[in-house]
Design an enzyme around this catalytic site. Structure first.
Site: not given
Ligand code: ITT
Length: 220
Positions: A14-15, A69, A174, A196
């Site tokens: 959701p973020g 990703d 993070y 951001k």
């Molecule tokens: P998807 O369904 O899009 O795959 P996900 O949360 O599993 O969602 P990822 O596999 O790309 O996403 O994991 C990326 C992780 O990296 C995510 O869970 C965050 O903890 C961190 N992350 C990625 N982008 C970020 C951002 O802009 N700010 C803070 N943390 C971030």
């Protein structure tokens, strides 16, 4: 206002969804979030997982689809958490090589997992000072055709350093630990979301996607 085609977005985070809404809105792109079961992320790098997710979601929707990703890369930890950022605290790792030694899903809900991931990062960096706390957020966004073929991929990075304790209540993942070079040292969780979104890894990659779409008006 725009002749850009409507895109679907595959993510279960959701973020991320909030940020795509804001950034794509500003760039004049209409998009539709997809609700679909999430694919397993089996590739060894961000590029591979972005491709795998975009293909999967595009076939599910039968439409032009974006997926990404992303991860936080800390060079002094061998590039970790990197591709395992979302499940860092569930992994046993070797920080001298960046290798993942084992993974066992804890089944924690997303918020609790994010919290555990931040805690793990702080622990591993507790003896690190100065440049050893440098880090970057990295993302690969892939655009897939309705049949799942990958049309284009774009990479974005945002650089900064990891603080010793979280600051700020916004953002996700993070963000509260990441003091950005382009946000005057404020964390991505302290600044207004628009700030951001103006400098983030995601913004930079989405700008490249938009440019590619403009150069390929036949893609629908
Ligand atoms: P998807 O369904 O899009 O795959 P996900 O949360 O599993 O969602 P990822 O596999 O790309 O996403 O994991 C990326 C992780 O990296 C995510 O869970 C965050 O903890 C961190 N992350 C990625 N982008 C970020 C951002 O802009 N700010 C803070 N943390 C971030």
């Amino acid at each position: 206002m725009t002749s850009l085609p409507r895109l679907h977005l595959g993510t279960g985070n959701p973020g991320k969804l909030r940020e795509y809404q804001a950034i794509l809105g500003e760039l004049g792109h209409e998009f539709l979030p997809l609700s679909a079961p999430e694919p397993e992320e089996t590739a060894p790098d961000l590029d591979g997982n972005a491709r795998l997710k975009a293909s999967f979601y595009a076939r599910h929707a039968g439409a032009l689809t974006l997926a990404e990703d992303a991860g936080l890369v800390v060079p002094s930890l061998g590039g970790l958490p990197g591709v395992i950022s979302a499940r860092f605290s569930d992994c046993e790792v070797d920080t001298s090589t960046g290798r993942v030694l084992s993974y066992r899903a804890s089944g924690r809900p997303r918020e609790a997992l994010d919290e555990a991931n931040r805690h793990r990062l702080l622990q591993l960096l507790s003896a690190h000072e100065g440049d050893a706390r440098r880090a970057s957020f990295q993302v690969v966004i892939a655009l897939a055709a309705p049949d799942g073929a990958i049309l284009f991929t774009a990479r974005g990075e945002a650089h900064g350093r990891i603080l010793r304790e979280p600051r700020g209540l916004g953002g996700f993942g993070y963000d509260a630990l990441f003091s950005g070079d382009e946000t005057d040292g404020l964390t991505f969780a302290e600044v207004d979301p628009a700030r951001k979104n103006a400098v983030s890894h995601r913004r930079k990659a989405l700008e490249l996607i938009r440019r590619w779409m403009r150069e390929h008006p036949q893609v629908r």
